[in-house]
Design a protein around this motif. Sequence first.
Motif, PDB file in Angstrom:
ATOM      1  N   SER A  34       0.753  -1.199   0.017  1.00 35.24           N
ATOM      2  CA  SER A  34      -0.130  -0.041  -0.012  1.00 35.24           C
ATOM      3  C   SER A  34       0.860   1.358   0.258  1.00 35.24           C
ATOM      4  N   HIS A  35       1.922   1.303   0.780  1.00 34.12           N
ATOM      5  CA  HIS A  35       2.783   2.323   0.747  1.00 34.12           C
ATOM      6  C   HIS A  35       3.547   2.605  -0.816  1.00 34.12           C
ATOM      7  N   LEU A  36       3.749   1.597  -1.317  1.00 33.94           N
ATOM      8  CA  LEU A  36       4.341   1.582  -2.975  1.00 33.94           C
ATOM      9  C   LEU A  36       3.374   1.906  -3.839  1.00 33.94           C
ATOM     10  N   VAL A  37       2.288   1.725  -3.550  1.00 33.55           N
ATOM     11  CA  VAL A  37       1.132   2.258  -4.653  1.00 33.55           C
ATOM     12  C   VAL A  37       0.847   3.637  -4.060  1.00 33.55           C
ATOM     13  N   ALA A  38       0.654   3.879  -2.931  1.00 29.46           N
ATOM     14  CA  ALA A  38       0.331   5.260  -2.673  1.00 29.46           C
ATOM     15  C   ALA A  38       1.608   6.182  -3.332  1.00 29.46           C
ATOM     16  N   THR A  39       2.668   6.041  -3.186  1.00 31.95           N
ATOM     17  CA  THR A  39       3.839   6.694  -3.669  1.00 31.95           C
ATOM     18  C   THR A  39       3.778   6.647  -4.953  1.00 31.95           C
ATOM     19  N   ALA A  40       3.503   5.822  -5.686  1.00 26.83           N
ATOM     20  CA  ALA A  40       3.743   5.640  -7.169  1.00 26.83           C
ATOM     21  C   ALA A  40       2.493   6.791  -7.769  1.00 26.83           C
ATOM     22  N   ARG A  41       1.440   6.539  -7.078  1.00 27.27           N
ATOM     23  CA  ARG A  41       0.176   7.383  -7.475  1.00 27.27           C
ATOM     24  C   ARG A  41       0.370   8.907  -7.307  1.00 27.27           C
ATOM     25  N   ALA A  42       0.893   9.086  -6.253  1.00 30.39           N
ATOM     26  CA  ALA A  42       1.417  10.778  -5.940  1.00 30.39           C
ATOM     27  C   ALA A  42       2.229  11.129  -6.882  1.00 30.39           C
ATOM     28  N   TYR A  43       3.335  10.390  -7.225  1.00 25.70           N
ATOM     29  CA  TYR A  43       4.259  10.858  -8.303  1.00 25.70           C
ATOM     30  C   TYR A  43       3.557  10.982  -9.849  1.00 25.70           C
ATOM     31  N   ASP A  44       2.726  10.040  -9.965  1.00 20.73           N
ATOM     32  CA  ASP A  44       2.088  10.079 -11.234  1.00 20.73           C
ATOM     33  C   ASP A  44       1.294  11.284 -11.399  1.00 20.73           C
ATOM     34  N   ALA A  45       0.767  11.754 -10.245  1.00 21.34           N
ATOM     35  CA  ALA A  45      -0.205  12.933 -10.361  1.00 21.34           C
ATOM     36  C   ALA A  45       0.734  14.169 -10.703  1.00 21.34           C
ATOM     37  N   VAL A  46       1.687  14.281 -10.064  1.00 24.68           N
ATOM     38  CA  VAL A  46       2.645  15.514 -10.079  1.00 24.68           C
ATOM     39  C   VAL A  46       3.743  15.438 -11.225  1.00 24.68           C
ATOM     40  N   ALA A  47       3.637  14.407 -11.780  1.00 22.57           N
ATOM     41  CA  ALA A  47       5.067  14.108 -12.641  1.00 22.57           C
ATOM     42  C   ALA A  47       5.330  15.054 -13.660  1.00 22.57           C
ATOM     43  N   VAL A  48       4.398  15.717 -14.543  1.00 25.12           N
ATOM     44  CA  VAL A  48       4.931  16.621 -15.619  1.00 25.12           C
ATOM     45  C   VAL A  48       5.233  17.922 -14.764  1.00 25.12           C
ATOM     46  N   ARG A  49       4.671  18.390 -14.006  1.00 27.82           N
ATOM     47  CA  ARG A  49       5.182  19.688 -13.070  1.00 27.82           C
ATOM     48  C   ARG A  49       6.415  19.349 -12.538  1.00 27.82           C
ATOM     49  N   TYR A  50       6.611  18.322 -11.853  1.00 27.03           N
ATOM     50  CA  TYR A  50       7.986  17.908 -11.445  1.00 27.03           C
ATOM     51  C   TYR A  50       9.030  17.966 -12.489  1.00 27.03           C
ATOM     52  N   ALA A  51       8.554  17.448 -13.703  1.00 26.89           N
ATOM     53  CA  ALA A  51       9.805  17.289 -14.564  1.00 26.89           C
ATOM     54  C   ALA A  51      10.078  18.590 -14.963  1.00 26.89           C
ATOM     55  N   GLU A  52       8.952  19.302 -15.183  1.00 26.91           N
ATOM     56  CA  GLU A  52       9.300  20.978 -15.489  1.00 26.91           C
ATOM     57  C   GLU A  52      10.515  21.684 -14.436  1.00 26.91           C
ATOM     58  N   LEU A  53      10.159  21.390 -13.224  1.00 33.54           N
ATOM     59  CA  LEU A  53      10.978  21.955 -12.030  1.00 33.54           C
ATOM     60  C   LEU A  53      12.340  21.431 -11.911  1.00 33.54           C
ATOM     61  N   ALA A  54      12.559  19.973 -12.025  1.00 38.27           N
ATOM     62  CA  ALA A  54      13.662  19.443 -11.765  1.00 38.27           C
ATOM     63  C   ALA A  54      14.663  19.432 -13.087  1.00 38.27           C
ATOM     64  N   ARG A  55      14.281  19.787 -14.222  1.00 41.67           N
ATOM     65  CA  ARG A  55      15.180  19.718 -15.578  1.00 41.67           C
ATOM     66  C   ARG A  55      16.445  20.262 -15.247  1.00 41.67           C
ATOM     67  N   ASN A  56      16.760  21.680 -14.785  1.00 40.08           N
ATOM     68  CA  ASN A  56      17.650  22.230 -14.860  1.00 40.08           C
ATOM     69  C   ASN A  56      18.141  22.555 -13.397  1.00 40.08           C
ATOM     70  N   SER A  57      17.590  21.701 -12.394  1.00 42.94           N
ATOM     71  CA  SER A  57      17.886  22.031 -10.817  1.00 42.94           C
ATOM     72  C   SER A  57      19.407  21.780 -10.476  1.00 42.94           C
ATOM     73  N   LEU A  58      20.049  20.896 -11.169  1.00 46.05           N
ATOM     74  CA  LEU A  58      21.452  20.751 -10.858  1.00 46.05           C
ATOM     75  C   LEU A  58      22.459  21.950 -11.354  1.00 46.05           C
ATOM     76  N   ASP A  59      22.000  22.766 -12.296  1.00 45.94           N
ATOM     77  CA  ASP A  59      22.722  24.032 -12.660  1.00 45.94           C
ATOM     78  C   ASP A  59      23.204  25.027 -11.582  1.00 45.94           C
ATOM     79  N   VAL A  60      22.419  24.987 -10.276  1.00 46.92           N
ATOM     80  CA  VAL A  60      22.618  25.865  -9.476  1.00 46.92           C
ATOM     81  C   VAL A  60      23.200  25.131  -8.109  1.00 46.92           C
ATOM     82  N   LEU A  61      23.519  24.049  -8.220  1.00 44.97           N
ATOM     83  CA  LEU A  61      23.915  23.172  -6.905  1.00 44.97           C
ATOM     84  C   LEU A  61      25.271  22.798  -7.397  1.00 44.97           C
ATOM     85  N   PRO A  62      26.459  23.526  -7.188  1.00 46.76           N
ATOM     86  CA  PRO A  62      27.864  23.106  -7.489  1.00 46.76           C
ATOM     87  C   PRO A  62      28.115  22.012  -6.594  1.00 46.76           C
TER      88      PRO A  62
END
Length: 249
Positions: A34-62
Amino acid sequence: MTEPSFPPSSSPSSSSSSPSSLSSAVPASPSPSSHLVATARAYDAVAVRYAELARNSLDVLPLDRALLATFAELAGTAADGSRSAAGSGSVAELGCGPGYLTAHLRDLGLDVFGVDLSPVMIDLAREAHPDLRFEVGSMNALDLPDGELCGIVSWYSVIHTPPRDLPAYFDEFRRVLVPGGHLLLAFFESEGEPVTLFDHKAAPAYRWPIDGLAELADKAGFVEVGRMLREPRQDERFRRGHLLMRADG
């Protein structure tokens, strides 16, 4: 996965507990399935927005980039300093999300593939990086033979795992790593507090004392190589912890 910046969904408020008193201090852990199913569903729901925000995140993290570069140098190196021919020579990013970090590791010269629990995240990763291999799967039950990998990166991907379940994840990491292979963990550090449940914006998550995670890894057969604590940036809530470890044997 790191914490995205979209508004939080309803989730438990932050609370603190020690590993020995979790049963009385935080809600009982759900069953693994149940924990794994809930986590997968949570990230499915935000995946597109997450991908947009994370794409260049390493650029400011030397500092993060420097640690990843160190891991990349060590991942294919045996304990005696020679290049290792053991295992497949592959590295797995476990909890790869939309694949931006997997691609970064590829650019550092590694033969790398990604695994994630969220099918939507994997679809986005395959679309963004068609030259790389991505698979839907769980970190605690990898479809890999013993000693297959020379390296594992778990970049904020164990943060949602209930503390009682986490030792089994380290055991699985050790199983699939060749002796002398390396494991790099990134996580939210608890800043002098015990294990702390908090309202991560995708799904409930835990902050860990760096010594507590190092102890769990040691019990699973890992030797610490180094560690890094990074204070939060202006747009981050918590200190970041990193552990670089080698599979003993």
